[in-house]
Design an enzyme around this catalytic site. Sequence first.
Site, PDB file in Angstrom:
ATOM      1  N   GLU A 181       0.876  -4.934  10.759  1.00  0.00           N
ATOM      2  CA  GLU A 181       0.431  -3.532  10.690  1.00  0.00           C
ATOM      3  C   GLU A 181       1.311  -2.777  11.679  1.00  0.00           C
ATOM      4  O   GLU A 181       1.211  -2.983  12.891  1.00  0.00           O
ATOM      5  CB  GLU A 181      -1.047  -3.397  11.072  1.00  0.00           C
ATOM      6  CG  GLU A 181      -2.012  -4.125  10.146  1.00  0.00           C
ATOM      7  CD  GLU A 181      -2.232  -3.443   8.796  1.00  0.00           C
ATOM      8  OE1 GLU A 181      -1.735  -2.313   8.606  1.00  0.00           O
ATOM      9  OE2 GLU A 181      -2.893  -4.051   7.942  1.00  0.00           O
TER      10      GLU A 181
ATOM     11  N   ARG B 127      -3.303   4.929  -2.096  1.00  0.00           N
ATOM     12  CA  ARG B 127      -3.134   3.567  -1.567  1.00  0.00           C
ATOM     13  C   ARG B 127      -2.838   2.528  -2.663  1.00  0.00           C
ATOM     14  O   ARG B 127      -2.093   1.576  -2.444  1.00  0.00           O
ATOM     15  CB  ARG B 127      -4.440   3.184  -0.858  1.00  0.00           C
ATOM     16  CG  ARG B 127      -4.604   1.716  -0.482  1.00  0.00           C
ATOM     17  CD  ARG B 127      -5.964   1.538   0.169  1.00  0.00           C
ATOM     18  NE  ARG B 127      -6.384   0.146   0.295  1.00  0.00           N
ATOM     19  CZ  ARG B 127      -6.260  -0.583   1.405  1.00  0.00           C
ATOM     20  NH1 ARG B 127      -5.686  -0.071   2.464  1.00  0.00           N
ATOM     21  NH2 ARG B 127      -6.705  -1.822   1.453  1.00  0.00           N
TER      22      ARG B 127
ATOM     23  N   HIS C  57       2.755  -3.589   6.518  1.00  0.00           N
ATOM     24  CA  HIS C  57       1.765  -2.541   6.245  1.00  0.00           C
ATOM     25  C   HIS C  57       1.738  -1.591   7.446  1.00  0.00           C
ATOM     26  O   HIS C  57       2.424  -1.785   8.429  1.00  0.00           O
ATOM     27  CB  HIS C  57       0.363  -3.155   6.106  1.00  0.00           C
ATOM     28  CG  HIS C  57       0.124  -3.946   4.870  1.00  0.00           C
ATOM     29  ND1 HIS C  57      -0.775  -3.567   3.904  1.00  0.00           N
ATOM     30  CD2 HIS C  57       0.645  -5.120   4.444  1.00  0.00           C
ATOM     31  CE1 HIS C  57      -0.789  -4.467   2.937  1.00  0.00           C
ATOM     32  NE2 HIS C  57       0.069  -5.417   3.233  1.00  0.00           N
TER      33      HIS C  57
ATOM     34  N   HIS D 201       0.848  -1.198   0.000  1.00  0.00           N
ATOM     35  CA  HIS D 201       0.000   0.000   0.000  1.00  0.00           C
ATOM     36  C   HIS D 201       0.880   1.244   0.000  1.00  0.00           C
ATOM     37  O   HIS D 201       1.724   1.438   0.883  1.00  0.00           O
ATOM     38  CB  HIS D 201      -0.936  -0.009   1.211  1.00  0.00           C
ATOM     39  CG  HIS D 201      -2.042  -1.001   1.059  1.00  0.00           C
ATOM     40  ND1 HIS D 201      -2.511  -1.775   2.078  1.00  0.00           N
ATOM     41  CD2 HIS D 201      -2.755  -1.357  -0.049  1.00  0.00           C
ATOM     42  CE1 HIS D 201      -3.485  -2.561   1.627  1.00  0.00           C
ATOM     43  NE2 HIS D 201      -3.650  -2.325   0.336  1.00  0.00           N
TER      44      HIS D 201
ATOM     45  N   GLU E  15       1.555   3.840   3.078  1.00  0.00           N
ATOM     46  CA  GLU E  15       1.998   3.332   4.376  1.00  0.00           C
ATOM     47  C   GLU E  15       3.522   3.444   4.477  1.00  0.00           C
ATOM     48  O   GLU E  15       4.253   2.457   4.563  1.00  0.00           O
ATOM     49  CB  GLU E  15       1.473   1.892   4.540  1.00  0.00           C
ATOM     50  CG  GLU E  15      -0.062   1.891   4.529  1.00  0.00           C
ATOM     51  CD  GLU E  15      -0.702   0.522   4.346  1.00  0.00           C
ATOM     52  OE1 GLU E  15       0.024  -0.494   4.366  1.00  0.00           O
ATOM     53  OE2 GLU E  15      -1.937   0.468   4.175  1.00  0.00           O
TER      54      GLU E  15
END
Length: 454
Positions: free
Chosen positions: A417, A273, A342, A219, A222
Amino acid sequence: MRVGTLVLLCALVAVAWSKPVWKEKNRGYKNYRLVRLSPTTQDQIDFLKRLENTVQLGIDFWTPSDHPGTHNIDIAVPPKTYRTFIRLIEVNKITYKVIQEDIQSLIDTETTSNSKAREDKIKSKACESQGNWKGKDKNKCKNGQVAVATFSNLATDSIVGTYARHGEINAWLDAVAAESNGLATVETIGQTYEGKDMKVLKIGEDGTKPAIWVDAGIHAREWIAPATLVYIIDKFLSEYNSRPELNKYTWYMLPVANPDGYEYSHTSDRLWRKTRSPQSRRCTGVDPNRNWDSHFGEAGTSSNPCSNVYPGTAPFSEKCTQNIRDFINDHKDRLKMYLSFHSYSELWLTPWGWGREKPSDNDEMMRVANLGKTAVQGVNGKSWIVGAPPDILYAASGGSYDWAKEKAGIKYAYTFELRPDGNASNGFVIPASEILPSGKEVYAAVKKVASELI
Ligand code: 0X9
Ligand code: ZN
């Protein structure tokens, strides 16, 4: 027709008369607000799901609407549609709070922090031959000479601790490989839709050892993810030979998995994104983490090409996912683990992302993940949440790590994440000062889990 739906329809007709917000070039985020919603009923969640597909409002769900249970949902809202948006939220009796009044100010703070981090790097480099830099906020080398910062020479200097451009990262990979005495080599695994080289750094010998793949930046927006992987690569280059848990594997590291989107997020739209391939007359890009051949087009996707979770017309419609797929397929017999970085929310995501079913080796997936979580915690005290996306986040199909486990047969497959945590009010846009702390905690986790694979 329910009142909420009627108001939504009226609002859309009104918005349709004005200039569409998604057409802006060199998009800024002045007065865009970040609004945190706390839906409590299924009706409210269903309403938000419909709202998520309403691209005309120009709103951007930083947390998707099908986030389960009591979690917050953060949505970026343009000034132009803010009143309409709030009216819709109020009609549906959803509790909300504005947690950022001006997203552009977050972006500006991040830009300043990155310029500072780059300048510090260059001063430090400039002093290297003269007896070292005096440190943060100083313009002198230790020997009294002035540390001159010019921005032209970052590309092949160290970019660790900065949000670097794709070209700089590629040049740095070439430079560190050239200086590594054969420890590392660069392999270009293909080109993107826009023709950018996708460079993987291989650390360790080829062909014999078991292997581990790490990617970041699927993405585009990020940014902490590629920056964290650059930090980790730098540590590997100095520590690989002396650490058995690292040198029992060959590592393949791809710091920017979606280069076209990543560059676009630097040059034109900080919050981009997706990829950059044209999808319809009006809309560009596919969500590259919905584009893999694992439950393609099911949960957590939208068939609208303007949506941020549009999976594309078919699995692997995107060059960047094709290139990674082909490389992984060529090496899958040796690959023991697939990691994908991410942001944000500080989560260690275990398989599967597409639904609540669990893999037969779920206990082992969880054992290793929990050890990684503990390693993260040991560095800066960050408490990551471990679990499968449908249980702790939201179901999302067509994801890279599901494909890696299900189709390529890589036993350990995780998505991280990274920073900040889910309660933060800055989300994807965090200062460059977070890069080193993030790098340290994730490096600790990677080392730990590498020593635990069976
Ligand atoms: O939605 C995603 O793709 C990921 N979250 S993010 O905020 N970084 O966009 C979560 C992906 C979880 N993985 C899969 N469901 N495959
Ligand atoms: Zn992501």
